[in-house]
Design a protein around this motif. Structure first.
Motif, PDB file in Angstrom:
ATOM      1  N   ARG A 129       0.814  -1.214   0.000  1.00 35.72           N
ATOM      2  CA  ARG A 129       0.000   0.000   0.000  1.00 35.72           C
ATOM      3  C   ARG A 129       0.850   1.269   0.000  1.00 35.72           C
ATOM      4  O   ARG A 129       0.352   2.340  -0.344  1.00 35.72           O
ATOM      5  CB  ARG A 129      -0.944  -0.001   1.210  1.00 35.72           C
ATOM      6  N   LEU A 133       0.379   4.297  -5.477  1.00 32.73           N
ATOM      7  CA  LEU A 133      -0.753   3.723  -6.189  1.00 32.73           C
ATOM      8  C   LEU A 133      -1.774   4.796  -6.535  1.00 32.73           C
ATOM      9  O   LEU A 133      -1.978   5.744  -5.775  1.00 32.73           O
ATOM     10  CB  LEU A 133      -1.423   2.651  -5.324  1.00 32.73           C
ATOM     11  N   ASN A 134      -2.438   4.623  -7.682  1.00 33.59           N
ATOM     12  CA  ASN A 134      -3.567   5.502  -7.965  1.00 33.59           C
ATOM     13  C   ASN A 134      -4.765   5.030  -7.149  1.00 33.59           C
ATOM     14  O   ASN A 134      -4.723   3.983  -6.490  1.00 33.59           O
ATOM     15  CB  ASN A 134      -3.872   5.552  -9.465  1.00 33.59           C
ATOM     16  N   ASP A 136      -7.721   3.833  -7.934  1.00 30.53           N
ATOM     17  CA  ASP A 136      -8.284   2.552  -8.359  1.00 30.53           C
ATOM     18  C   ASP A 136      -7.494   1.397  -7.754  1.00 30.53           C
ATOM     19  O   ASP A 136      -8.051   0.484  -7.130  1.00 30.53           O
ATOM     20  CB  ASP A 136      -8.267   2.487  -9.893  1.00 30.53           C
ATOM     21  N   THR A 137      -6.186   1.426  -7.907  1.00 27.65           N
ATOM     22  CA  THR A 137      -5.347   0.332  -7.410  1.00 27.65           C
ATOM     23  C   THR A 137      -5.343   0.284  -5.889  1.00 27.65           C
ATOM     24  O   THR A 137      -5.381  -0.796  -5.288  1.00 27.65           O
ATOM     25  CB  THR A 137      -3.916   0.483  -7.939  1.00 27.65           C
ATOM     26  N   SER A 140      -8.466  -1.307  -4.822  1.00 25.03           N
ATOM     27  CA  SER A 140      -8.459  -2.719  -5.195  1.00 25.03           C
ATOM     28  C   SER A 140      -7.678  -3.554  -4.188  1.00 25.03           C
ATOM     29  O   SER A 140      -8.100  -4.649  -3.803  1.00 25.03           O
ATOM     30  CB  SER A 140      -7.859  -2.889  -6.594  1.00 25.03           C
ATOM     31  N   VAL A 141      -6.529  -3.047  -3.761  1.00 19.45           N
ATOM     32  CA  VAL A 141      -5.728  -3.752  -2.757  1.00 19.45           C
ATOM     33  C   VAL A 141      -6.484  -3.813  -1.435  1.00 19.45           C
ATOM     34  O   VAL A 141      -6.549  -4.857  -0.776  1.00 19.45           O
ATOM     35  CB  VAL A 141      -4.362  -3.056  -2.582  1.00 19.45           C
ATOM     36  N   ARG A 191     -13.686   2.832 -12.981  1.00 18.53           N
ATOM     37  CA  ARG A 191     -13.409   1.903 -14.076  1.00 18.53           C
ATOM     38  C   ARG A 191     -14.371   2.028 -15.252  1.00 18.53           C
ATOM     39  O   ARG A 191     -14.084   1.521 -16.334  1.00 18.53           O
ATOM     40  CB  ARG A 191     -13.440   0.464 -13.551  1.00 18.53           C
ATOM     41  N   ARG A 198      -9.430  -3.811 -20.315  1.00 20.07           N
ATOM     42  CA  ARG A 198      -8.719  -3.348 -19.115  1.00 20.07           C
ATOM     43  C   ARG A 198      -9.479  -3.733 -17.854  1.00 20.07           C
ATOM     44  O   ARG A 198      -8.878  -4.109 -16.842  1.00 20.07           O
ATOM     45  CB  ARG A 198      -8.528  -1.832 -19.159  1.00 20.07           C
ATOM     46  N   SER A 202      -8.212  -6.122 -14.843  1.00 22.42           N
ATOM     47  CA  SER A 202      -8.267  -5.698 -13.440  1.00 22.42           C
ATOM     48  C   SER A 202      -8.987  -6.725 -12.581  1.00 22.42           C
ATOM     49  O   SER A 202      -8.554  -7.046 -11.469  1.00 22.42           O
ATOM     50  CB  SER A 202      -8.970  -4.340 -13.325  1.00 22.42           C
ATOM     51  N   GLN A 206      -7.582  -8.941  -9.586  1.00 22.88           N
ATOM     52  CA  GLN A 206      -8.258  -8.872  -8.288  1.00 22.88           C
ATOM     53  C   GLN A 206      -8.538 -10.271  -7.748  1.00 22.88           C
ATOM     54  O   GLN A 206      -8.323 -10.554  -6.564  1.00 22.88           O
ATOM     55  CB  GLN A 206      -9.573  -8.111  -8.438  1.00 22.88           C
TER      56      GLN A 206
END
Length: 261
Positions: A129, A133-134, A136-137, A140-141, A191, A198, A202, A206
């Protein structure tokens, strides 16, 4: 036979709270509606295996975060034209996770068990973390931790017969169920403008991350899950079902929400 975990029955990304202002209002309202924590513990640490308390301490460790990296990603998104109300909403989200850690710490203290200062798995996720990261990412994490926390809170209520611990588990279960909606809505909005391939990539990534996370956390948390009557297969199926309810189908075409200038 133990009843299975509760999983979302409808797509979470269809939640009617679509704006950051909606979520800010929800978090503020939820803060005033918390379950009162009973003073009765009614158990001692000796009533349960040491693996239970190690699991609880590890869960508490994972719940606490200052949220600096998530807020950095949020502010970067806002700077590119995103909704500025997301910053205070995200701060309230982080405060709820910190409250979970504090309440779990109270449970450990009530049975004279120590908190955990560090663990290699927690260190690994925190390191991930900390990358630039943007939004979105970053979400997601974080989503993997929310899914596991949602299921763990349910298992905790079944595994340990303490009014205090069960109440904390119920509150965390509720909060995490709403956190999943919160993340589903924002991942959908982030998204939606992207190409289908894409989004498929993703979602595949995930699922891979969730697959690996479940196998990484199982040795430390299986005592609680097994005490709830759930095998690894049961937990994995519930986690995948929850993830699928959270993610926007790649063939769905929802109108993109207009962002504030």
């Amino acid at each position: 036979m133990a009843s299975p975990p509760t999983v979302p029955q409808t797509p979470l990304w269809q939640d009617q709270r679509r704006t950051a202002a909606d979520w800010l209002a929800y978090f503020q309202h939820n803060h005033g509606q918390l379950l009162p924590l009973p003073s009765e513990v009614q158990i001692t640490a000796a009533d349960y295996p040491a693996t239970f308390w190690r699991s609880l301490a590890m869960f508490q460790l994972g719940e606490y975060s200052e949220g600096h990296n998530l807020m950095r990603a949020t502010h970067q998104w806002i700077a590119k034209g995103g909704d500025p109300d997301l910053a205070p909403a995200m701060q309230w989200f982080i405060r709820e996770e910190q409250r979970h850690a504090a309440d779990l710490g109270r449970c450990l203290k009530a049975v004279d068990q120590p908190s955990m200062r560090s663990h290699w798995l927690d260190h690994t996720f925190r390191h991930l973390r900390r990358q630039n990261l943007n939004l979105d990412t970053a979400l997601s994490v974080l989503l993997n931790a929310e899914i596991i926390g949602f299921l763990y809170a349910q298992a905790l209520q079944r595994a340990i017969a303490s009014p205090l611990i069960q109440t904390v588990g119920r509150q965390i279960e509720w909060d995490e169920s709403q956190h999943l909606c919160f993340q589903a809505v924002w991942l959908q909005q982030l998204r939606q403008p992207r190409s289908p391939w894409r989004n498929r990539l993703s979602q595949w990534l995930q699922h891979c991350l969730l697959w690996g996370t479940l196998r990484a956390i199982w040795p430390d948390h299986r005592a609680i899950f097994l005490a709830a009557g759930w095998s690894f297969s049961t937990v994995e199926q519930a986690a995948i079902a929850t993830l699928q309810a959270t993610l926007l189908p790649t063939n769905a075409h929802q109108p993109r929400q207009k962002q504030r200038a």
